[in-house]
Write a protein that holds these residues in place. Structure first.
Motif, PDB file in Angstrom:
ATOM      1  N   GLU A 260       0.841  -1.211   0.000  1.00  0.00           N
ATOM      2  CA  GLU A 260       0.000   0.000   0.000  1.00  0.00           C
ATOM      3  C   GLU A 260       0.871   1.253   0.000  1.00  0.00           C
ATOM      4  OE1 GLU A 260      -3.611   0.865   0.762  1.00  0.00           O
ATOM      5  OE2 GLU A 260      -4.019  -1.036  -0.230  1.00  0.00           O
TER       6      GLU A 260
ATOM      7  N   LYS B 161       1.080   3.797  -3.478  1.00  0.00           N
ATOM      8  CA  LYS B 161       0.134   4.913  -3.325  1.00  0.00           C
ATOM      9  C   LYS B 161       0.391   6.058  -4.296  1.00  0.00           C
ATOM     10  CE  LYS B 161       2.562   7.063   0.607  1.00  0.00           C
ATOM     11  NZ  LYS B 161       2.974   8.316  -0.044  1.00  0.00           N
TER      12      LYS B 161
ATOM     13  N   PHE C  92      -7.158  -2.565   3.189  1.00  0.00           N
ATOM     14  CA  PHE C  92      -6.158  -2.190   2.192  1.00  0.00           C
ATOM     15  C   PHE C  92      -6.871  -1.631   0.955  1.00  0.00           C
ATOM     16  CE2 PHE C  92      -4.493  -5.707   4.743  1.00  0.00           C
ATOM     17  CZ  PHE C  92      -3.354  -5.095   5.265  1.00  0.00           C
TER      18      PHE C  92
ATOM     19  N   ILE D 214      -6.176   0.453  -1.586  1.00  0.00           N
ATOM     20  CA  ILE D 214      -5.549   0.422  -2.913  1.00  0.00           C
ATOM     21  C   ILE D 214      -5.568  -0.994  -3.461  1.00  0.00           C
ATOM     22  CG2 ILE D 214      -3.385   0.736  -4.181  1.00  0.00           C
ATOM     23  CD1 ILE D 214      -2.691   2.987  -2.210  1.00  0.00           C
TER      24      ILE D 214
END
Length: 218
Positions: free
Chosen positions: A148, A152, A189, A191
């Motif tokens: 993550e 990002k 999570f 993403i």
């Protein structure tokens, strides 16, 4: 593709193996036909002498291309990418390329080896059957937290932009296992959860999914 060259490809695979899943995705993305050779890991077929001739380590996947035999999912995928240039799996941008390698190695080195069937069984035997799931979940959460943070600033529709690359090929099987087998809540999570939904809607990933394999057990 029905060329003689493509007809030579054979993939030794197990339906729930995430490493085999990666290679199936790569083959699909490149439009390559192959013969599926099931290896039942639960029955120990990976330890049979005939399979150990193909891969002395006793792991799937194994790719056979004519007289050439290759094991290890990353080695197989890089071989396919070199031999079949359609739909390249690595970007030309050096930084994006590096992020793809980093994400792939988090999956292949930090997560998957610590939650494969041999490790899980060992924990069940030497520690307690009740510790198997918590162990896997701790491994997944550590790796996913790192992913993550890594992704990002790089994600688009897919992991490193709006095209499918190596990171996606490695992420999709690991996310599938985490969310469908090991009870990781997707909202932990965001993403990775969004990427998981995107992969599930992408034909090359759908066709490679465990439940769609000829040796799948439902």
């Amino acid at each position: 593709m029905a060329s003689e060259e493509n007809k030579k490809l054979k993939l030794y695979s197990y339906w729930r193996s995430s490493c085999s899943f990666r290679v199936r995705i790569a083959l699909n993305l490149k439009g390559l036909k192959y013969d599926y050779k099931p290896v039942n890991l639960l029955k120990g077929e990976q330890s049979h002498p005939e399979f150990l001739k193909l891969n002395p380590v006793g792991f799937v996947p194994v790719l056979v291309d004519g007289d050439f035999v290759l094991a290890d999912s990353l080695a197989i995928i890089m071989y396919l990418d070199d031999k079949y240039p359609q739909h390249p799996l690595l970007p030309t941008d050096i930084h994006k390329r590096a992020i793809n390698f980093q994400a792939s190695h988090i999956v292949s080195s930090t997560i998957q080896p610590l939650q494969n069937i041999s490790v899980i069984n060992y924990i069940g035997e030497k520690v307690s059957p009740d510790e198997k799931l918590p162990w896997v979940q701790s491994v997944l959460r550590k790796g996913f937290t790192a992913l993550e943070k890594l992704l990002k600033d790089h994600t688009g529709r897919y992991a490193t932009g709006d095209e499918i690359f190596l990171a996606d090929v490695f992420l999709a099987p690991q996310l599938h296992a985490a969310f469908t087998r090991f009870n990781i809540p997707m909202n932990e999570f965001p993403i990775l959860s969004r990427l998981h939904e995107t992969y599930n809607a992408t034909p090359a990933f759908q066709e490679a999914s465990p439940q769609n394999q000829p040796d799948a057990v439902h």
